[in-house]
Design a protein around this motif. Structure first.
Motif, PDB file in Angstrom:
ATOM      1  N   LEU A  32       0.833  -1.205   0.000  1.00 20.62           N
ATOM      2  CA  LEU A  32       0.000   0.000   0.000  1.00 20.62           C
ATOM      3  C   LEU A  32       0.874   1.265   0.000  1.00 20.62           C
ATOM      4  CD1 LEU A  32      -3.203   0.584   2.083  1.00 20.62           C
ATOM      5  CD2 LEU A  32      -1.413   2.318   2.050  1.00 20.62           C
ATOM      6  N   ARG A  35       2.558   1.712  -3.375  1.00 18.56           N
ATOM      7  CA  ARG A  35       1.569   2.139  -4.376  1.00 18.56           C
ATOM      8  C   ARG A  35       1.194   3.607  -4.193  1.00 18.56           C
ATOM      9  NH1 ARG A  35      -1.692  -1.664  -3.277  1.00 18.56           N
ATOM     10  NH2 ARG A  35      -3.225  -0.567  -2.003  1.00 18.56           N
ATOM     11  N   ALA A  36       1.156   4.068  -2.953  1.00 22.57           N
ATOM     12  CA  ALA A  36       0.786   5.456  -2.665  1.00 22.57           C
ATOM     13  C   ALA A  36       1.885   6.447  -3.023  1.00 22.57           C
ATOM     14  CB  ALA A  36       0.421   5.604  -1.191  1.00 22.57           C
ATOM     15  N   GLU A 243      -5.212   4.120   2.412  1.00 15.55           N
ATOM     16  CA  GLU A 243      -4.377   4.608   1.308  1.00 15.55           C
ATOM     17  C   GLU A 243      -4.496   6.115   1.150  1.00 15.55           C
ATOM     18  OE1 GLU A 243      -3.260   3.606  -3.342  1.00 15.55           O
ATOM     19  OE2 GLU A 243      -4.478   2.207  -2.171  1.00 15.55           O
ATOM     20  N   LYS A 247      -1.576   8.944   1.442  1.00 15.43           N
ATOM     21  CA  LYS A 247      -1.376   9.975   0.411  1.00 15.43           C
ATOM     22  C   LYS A 247      -1.458  11.375   1.024  1.00 15.43           C
ATOM     23  CE  LYS A 247      -2.964   7.297  -3.593  1.00 15.43           C
ATOM     24  NZ  LYS A 247      -4.021   7.133  -4.618  1.00 15.43           N
TER      25      LYS A 247
END
Length: 265
Positions: A32, A35-36, A243, A247
């Motif tokens: 996670l 990906r962020a 997530e 961010k």
């Protein structure tokens, strides 16, 4: 996107672009964070507290750090992975440190190893770096020395203590450390050190002027059942998902909105 390296981080410092880092201890959260868009993932021995329920980081073993590092590495394709060297795995001698760091890199997915301590650790840092092991140093509040420090207290408030930290930082940089974590020190001291040093500084409770910031994941998600430190912030407040909270943290660090004055000393 290209994987993050120490060279990437030095270029971010040169361009005055903030570096983002969070801890992670397993495949799912590491995936996670990667990906962020997080720059670095720190497999911290803080897992002893937030995952195992200990009062300090001291009970964590090298085998446990290898295990959690390996889990994290399976979920990461871009972020730089830093793995803590646990208590007693490196202090005895440079040779002992090399053996421990070698396990963390060969079996634990580490791309950089992190160790605590000032000038007395410079010989060990040099020994590791000369043998191909990148090192992140850690000054200020060093949790493995919690009993010696008298608890989790701010370091470097007195002039002599501040000068000692500055001296230690320069010695570690000269020994070859590629990064420096500054924990729980006065913001002005961290600002001065960040300007003096060629290597990136990563702050945690060290004010807004470090080259980057790191928080313990469980603190910034508000899931740790014990009180979180003053320098943390719960990014889950108002966020629709984990997530999005991550961010929001990345955005706040990159823009300079975090940390604020209330998170420093």
């Amino acid at each position: 996107m290209k994987p993050i390296t120490l060279t990437t981080l030095k270029e971010l410092k040169r361009k005055s672009e903030k570096i983002t880092c969070l801890t992670a201890y397993d495949f799912s959260f590491a995936s996670l964070l990667d990906r962020a868009g997080i720059d670095m993932i720190m497999v911290g021995d803080s897992l002893g507290m937030v995952m195992q329920g200990h009062e300090t980081t001291l009970p964590v073993s090298l085998a446990e750090m290898v295990y959690h590092g390996r889990c994290v590495a399976r979920g990461v394709s871009r972020a730089l992975i830093i793995v803590d060297m646990p208590f007693t795995s490196y202090q005895e001698s440079p040779q002992r440190a090399f053996a421990s760091a070698g396990r963390l890199m060969q079996r634990g997915g580490a791309q950089v190893v992190k160790l605590e301590g000032g000038e007395p650790m410079a010989e060990t840092v040099r020994f590791l770096v000369e043998r191909g092991i990148p090192v992140c140093a850690h000054l200020g509040l060093t949790p493995q020395s919690v009993h010696q420090l008298g608890g989790y207290r701010v370091q470097g408030r007195e002039a002599s203590a501040a000068e000692r930290i500055r001296h230690d930082a320069l010695a570690l940089q000269q020994a070859g450390a590629g990064l420096l974590v500054l924990e729980a020190i006065p913001a002005e001291l961290a600002k001065t050190m960040t300007a003096e040093l060629e290597i990136p500084t990563i702050g945690i409770g060290a004010g807004p002027d470090c080259d980057g910031q790191v928080l313990v994941l469980h603190d910034m998600l508000g899931v740790y059942p014990r009180p979180s430190p003053k320098f943390s912030r719960n990014f889950m407040v108002g966020a629709p998902s984990v997530e999005e909270a991550v961010k929001a943290y990345i955005g706040a660090v990159k823009s300079g909105a975090f940390p604020g004055p209330e998170h420093g000393y």
